[in-house]
Design a protein around this motif. Structure first.
Motif, PDB file in Angstrom:
ATOM      1  N   MET A 182       0.871  -1.188   0.000  1.00 26.21           N
ATOM      2  CA  MET A 182       0.000   0.000   0.000  1.00 26.21           C
ATOM      3  C   MET A 182       0.902   1.230   0.000  1.00 26.21           C
ATOM      4  O   MET A 182       1.982   1.205   0.593  1.00 26.21           O
ATOM      5  N   THR A 183       0.431   2.297  -0.610  1.00 27.34           N
ATOM      6  CA  THR A 183       1.220   3.536  -0.592  1.00 27.34           C
ATOM      7  C   THR A 183       0.982   4.265   0.738  1.00 27.34           C
ATOM      8  O   THR A 183       0.018   3.965   1.453  1.00 27.34           O
ATOM      9  N   ARG A 184       1.828   5.255   1.005  1.00 27.84           N
ATOM     10  CA  ARG A 184       1.667   6.040   2.229  1.00 27.84           C
ATOM     11  C   ARG A 184       0.293   6.710   2.260  1.00 27.84           C
ATOM     12  O   ARG A 184      -0.376   6.748   3.282  1.00 27.84           O
ATOM     13  N   GLN A 185      -0.106   7.163   1.089  1.00 25.49           N
ATOM     14  CA  GLN A 185      -1.392   7.834   0.967  1.00 25.49           C
ATOM     15  C   GLN A 185      -2.555   6.875   1.264  1.00 25.49           C
ATOM     16  O   GLN A 185      -3.487   7.219   1.997  1.00 25.49           O
ATOM     17  N   GLN A 186      -2.458   5.670   0.748  1.00 25.93           N
ATOM     18  CA  GLN A 186      -3.519   4.682   0.997  1.00 25.93           C
ATOM     19  C   GLN A 186      -3.587   4.337   2.482  1.00 25.93           C
ATOM     20  O   GLN A 186      -4.675   4.196   3.054  1.00 25.93           O
ATOM     21  N   VAL A 187      -2.422   4.194   3.100  1.00 25.32           N
ATOM     22  CA  VAL A 187      -2.396   3.887   4.533  1.00 25.32           C
ATOM     23  C   VAL A 187      -3.003   5.058   5.315  1.00 25.32           C
ATOM     24  O   VAL A 187      -3.819   4.864   6.227  1.00 25.32           O
ATOM     25  N   ALA A 188      -2.639   6.276   4.906  1.00 21.05           N
ATOM     26  CA  ALA A 188      -3.146   7.462   5.606  1.00 21.05           C
ATOM     27  C   ALA A 188      -4.679   7.519   5.535  1.00 21.05           C
ATOM     28  O   ALA A 188      -5.339   7.905   6.508  1.00 21.05           O
ATOM     29  N   GLU A 189      -5.241   7.107   4.413  1.00 27.56           N
ATOM     30  CA  GLU A 189      -6.705   7.118   4.294  1.00 27.56           C
ATOM     31  C   GLU A 189      -7.354   6.126   5.254  1.00 27.56           C
ATOM     32  O   GLU A 189      -8.390   6.397   5.855  1.00 27.56           O
ATOM     33  N   LYS A 190      -6.702   4.968   5.415  1.00 29.32           N
ATOM     34  CA  LYS A 190      -7.223   3.966   6.353  1.00 29.32           C
ATOM     35  C   LYS A 190      -7.113   4.489   7.786  1.00 29.32           C
ATOM     36  O   LYS A 190      -8.023   4.321   8.606  1.00 29.32           O
ATOM     37  N   VAL A 191      -5.967   5.120   8.089  1.00 30.20           N
ATOM     38  CA  VAL A 191      -5.772   5.634   9.451  1.00 30.20           C
ATOM     39  C   VAL A 191      -6.809   6.713   9.759  1.00 30.20           C
ATOM     40  O   VAL A 191      -7.384   6.759  10.857  1.00 30.20           O
ATOM     41  N   ALA A 192      -7.079   7.546   8.764  1.00 31.57           N
ATOM     42  CA  ALA A 192      -8.084   8.604   8.972  1.00 31.57           C
ATOM     43  C   ALA A 192      -9.428   7.964   9.330  1.00 31.57           C
ATOM     44  O   ALA A 192     -10.150   8.453  10.201  1.00 31.57           O
TER      45      ALA A 192
END
Ligand code: M6R
Length: 366
Positions: A182-192
């Motif tokens: 997963m990209t950093r951006q994809q992970v960030a969306e999950k964390v959000a």
């Protein structure tokens, strides 16, 4: 000590939004990056593992099943989940390339500890997810991920379960970023999205009156069936365990597609079936399973996400809703109405909710 609540279990269910927040916040920053300082493994070391084995008992094992799905989906690493008391008595495939995750609220469960020792002896790297600082399992593991649920007194595990699930989500996302699945951006969306869970859990707790009324009508059931597909099947197992351990009603969870292979024979007029329908790609299949059991006389209580409530209502007698969330995260929400249902059913039956018969809070004998 019960903070005005009638039982510890009720108090602990209400502490779930805070428990999730406390478990998440030290590990995620404002930019939705995951910081797992407790995992001392480098990316290179992590890439060395070719599989993950999760060992646990009871509710912690159910959290492991949800974790398997999350880790496999996010990080594409094969994960097996095994009941600790089974793992130790076979000759398991575990070696230096295995990351073993032992999940235990108390950190004292004898079988989980023995499984951890067995895996260590075979060269596995051992990480534990536990709620008790300084517990035996935390002392023997290589790495410790503490769930910050606070002391859990009721025998029926509620807030510890939710934080174990959240811990496994974080680990799955962390591994995904390290491995590049997963990209950093994809992970960030999950964390959000993870950050919204406390508020969403609170919204479900606010429906407790509705669930209490349902329990007050259904508490005389002889046998209750929980059905679901995919991760809903894991939530079904947890809902079933919760109900039987505190209300003493026989209950079982069954993957909905398996019903026709035997269990459906047990349905009678008015039998309670709790149907979990939160998974988008399995939704139509679940609706047809609900129709199937209704046609045999079952009284169907469905749990689904709010946007689908109207449609699900066509195949159910009662619909309990959870707020909309990402598919992988629904177990952290869908379990809450089932906990409340188990609780109010046990109360209606006059059971000793916090200290059910024959059970201990931590099982330190094998
Ligand atoms: O302390 P642990 O997480 O290792 O305990 C495991 C099980 O004994 C525990 O989850 C048990 O199933 C609970 N009573 C379930 O509510």
């Amino acid at each position: 000590e019960k903070g005005g609540y009638q039982h510890f279990m009720l108090k602990e269910m209400h502490e779930q939004p805070k428990a999730v927040k406390d478990t998440l916040s030290p590990r995620v920053d404002d930019e939705n990056r995951i910081l797992l300082d407790e995992l001392r493994l480098t990316g290179e070391e992590l890439n060395h593992f070719n599989k993950i084995t999760i060992v646990a008992c009871g509710t912690a094992m159910h959290a492991g099943l949800v974790g398997k799905h999350a880790i496999e989906t996010f990080a594409r690493i094969p994960v097996e989940v095994e009941i600790a008391s089974e793992f130790r008595y076979r000759d398991p495939f575990v070696d230096e390339r295995t990351l073993l995750i032992a999940v235990s609220q108390s950190g004292e469960t004898a079988d989980t500890l023995a499984a951890l020792r067995e895996a260590k002896a075979r060269g596995a790297h051992v990480l534990t997810i536990t709620n008790v600082v300084g517990s035996r399992i935390s002392r023997e593991a290589h790495d410790v991920f503490y769930t910050w649920a606070g002391p859990e007194i009721a025998v029926a595990s509620t807030k510890a379960y939710i934080t174990q699930v959240v811990a496994l989500y974080l680990i799955g996302l962390y591994l995904a970023e390290l491995k590049g699945t997963m990209t950093r951006q994809q992970v960030a969306e999950k964390v959000a999205e993870l950050k919204t869970l406390p508020e969403k859990i609170q919204q479900i707790l606010d429906q407790q009156k509705t669930i209490q009324e349902l329990a007050n009508k259904q508490f005389n059931q002889q046998s209750v069936f929980f059905i679901g597909r995919g991760i809903d099947d894991h939530t079904a197992k947890e809902g079933s365990l919760k109900l039987k351990e505190i209300s003493y009603i026989h209950s079982e969870a069954i993957a909905a597609g398996e019903l026709k292979h035997g269990t459906i024979a047990l349905l009678e007029e008015g039998t309670l079936v709790v149907a979990l329908a939160t998974q988008e790609q399995l939704y139509d299949k679940m609706l047809s399973n609900m129709k199937e059991v209704k046609a045999r006389g079952a009284y169907v209580v469905a749990v689904t996400e709010e946007p689908r409530a109207a449609e699900v209502a066509l195949s159910a007698d009662v619909v309990l809703t959870i707020p909309d969330t990402h598919n992988e995260f629904t177990p952290a929400l869908a379990v809450v109405p089932l906990q409340l249902f188990a609780y109010y059913t046990a109360v209606a039956r006059g059971a000793d909710v916090d200290k059910p018969k024959n059970l201990a809070k931590s099982v330190t004998v094998e």
